[in-house]
Design an enzyme around this catalytic site. Structure first.
Site, PDB file in Angstrom:
ATOM      1  N   ASP A  24       0.917  -5.358  -9.173  1.00  0.00           N
ATOM      2  CA  ASP A  24       0.212  -5.019  -7.934  1.00  0.00           C
ATOM      3  C   ASP A  24       0.821  -3.751  -7.334  1.00  0.00           C
ATOM      4  OD1 ASP A  24      -1.041  -5.191  -5.366  1.00  0.00           O
ATOM      5  OD2 ASP A  24      -0.830  -7.368  -5.323  1.00  0.00           O
ATOM      6  N   HIS A  29       0.975  -3.563  -4.230  1.00  0.00           N
ATOM      7  CA  HIS A  29       1.562  -4.153  -3.014  1.00  0.00           C
ATOM      8  C   HIS A  29       2.351  -5.412  -3.367  1.00  0.00           C
ATOM      9  CE1 HIS A  29      -2.456  -2.363  -2.238  1.00  0.00           C
ATOM     10  NE2 HIS A  29      -1.852  -1.774  -1.227  1.00  0.00           N
TER      11      HIS A  29
END
Ligand code: MN
Length: 349
Positions: free
Chosen positions: A152, A154
């Site tokens: 990811d 994030h």
């Protein structure tokens, strides 16, 4: 027992062989015919942009099931989950749509448990990344201790008290980590959830957009994280070797891969809710799954945040969806050198 030499020959031919099993001399452990159970989770309430609930259907429409079957997988589609619309779902503190996210994830957890009981590797097609909560919980309920590889841009590890946006898709990991249990307030429709992952069993790959609290949490808990700087520095090959060495240092646990399509550079996968420049190339994104497939330990795979309404053009959407499909195929034995069935024989004239 397959010798290393014949294993290498098989691999040169593109036949799927489980490398880890060979290394550890467990014969009869290679899965020529993987069985895959697909769960559609058209859920979008963990964030605020429309369209991410179309993810499961656009990924199916791009031919995922057929292509998995073509590469030798047995596929069962469990269809799309349905989620209730809640009339009263006011924010709790800063956290938005808590009740909807709580009940959707309870439903997903149950569905993942059912697919695991049926003996499949589960694929969860999102939907937004708040689905990681129920997917990981269901996986842990079914198999016990597991490793999580969170791929990811994030970290999705804000707590309900640190979240700058209130969106739960940026908080998922904090809900399931044992070490953060004391930092999570009681939330409506979440009483079913028990933290089920230890920080030492989590690896992040591809990070490049963290809030200060998230960065603090990763350092506080000593979470293994390969940000884009590490990917640049080490190369994706070493990142994956180190990931697997780290996760299997003591016990080999089933792997939960939670793959957010925004980890790949927005030049390749623009149709997603929170794109961040400077991401993985297509090749790096696919390599991660090819490597994890070789461990023979992949047990649940989430593919989330594909949002066909976020593309500027048809081509943006096509590129995003087809990359998501290729990432998933890589989890189940697709090799870029080509594949063929182990009993393939050339036609005689
Ligand atoms: Mn995410």
């Amino acid at each position: 027992m397959i010798s290393m030499r014949s294993a290498r020959t098989l691999q040169q031919l593109g036949v799927t062989v489980c490398k880890r099993s060979l290394h550890h001399h467990h014969h009869h452990h290679h899965h020529d015919r993987r069985s895959v159970g697909i769960i559609g989770a058209p859920f979008s309430r963990g964030q605020s942009k429309a369209g991410v609930d179309q993810g499961p259907n656009v990924i199916r429409a791009a031919g995922l099931l057929h292509r998995l079957e073509q590469q030798g997988c047995a596929v069962k589609d469990y269809g799309n989950l349905t989620f209730e619309e809640l009339d009263h779902d006011e924010p709790v503190g800063r956290v938005k749509r808590v009740r909807a996210v709580g009940s959707a994830n309870q439903r997903l957890s149950k569905a993942v448990q059912d697919v695991k009981k049926d003996g499949h590797t589960a694929v969860v097609l999102g939907g937004d990344h708040s689905l990681g909560i129920g997917s990981i919980h269901g996986h842990a309920m079914a198999v016990g201790d597991l490793s999580v590889v969170w791929v990811d841009a994030h970290a999705d590890i804000n707590t309900p008290l640190t979240t700058p946006t209130g969106n739960i898709h940026g908080q998922s990991m904090s809900y399931v980590l044992r070490e953060l249990q004391s930092k999570i307030p009681v939330l409506p429709n979440f009483s079913w959830l028990k933290p089920c992952v230890s920080a030492k069993d989590l690896v992040y790959i591809g990070l490049r957009d963290l809030d200060p609290a998230e960065h603090y949490i990763l350092k506080l808990l000593g979470v293994k994280a390969f940000s884009m700087s590490e990917v640049d520095h080490l190369g994706v090959t070493r990142v994956m070797e180190e990931t697997c060495d780290y996760l299997s240092a003591k016990v080999k646990k089933p792997i939960h891969l939670s793959y957010d399509i925004d980890v790949i550079d927005p030049s390749v996968t623009p149709a997603t809710g929170t794109p961040v420049v400077g991401g993985l190339t297509y090749r790096e994104g696919v390599y991660i799954t090819e490597h994890l497939c070789q461990t023979g330990l992949l047990s649940v795979v989430d593919m989330v945040e594909v949002n066909p309404l976020r593309g500027q053009t048809e081509k943006d959407v096509e590129s995003t969806v087809s990359t998501a499909v290729d990432v998933l195929l890589g989890c189940f034995g697709r090799r870029r050198e080509g594949n063929h069935e182990s009993d393939y024989s050339l036609p005689e004239p």
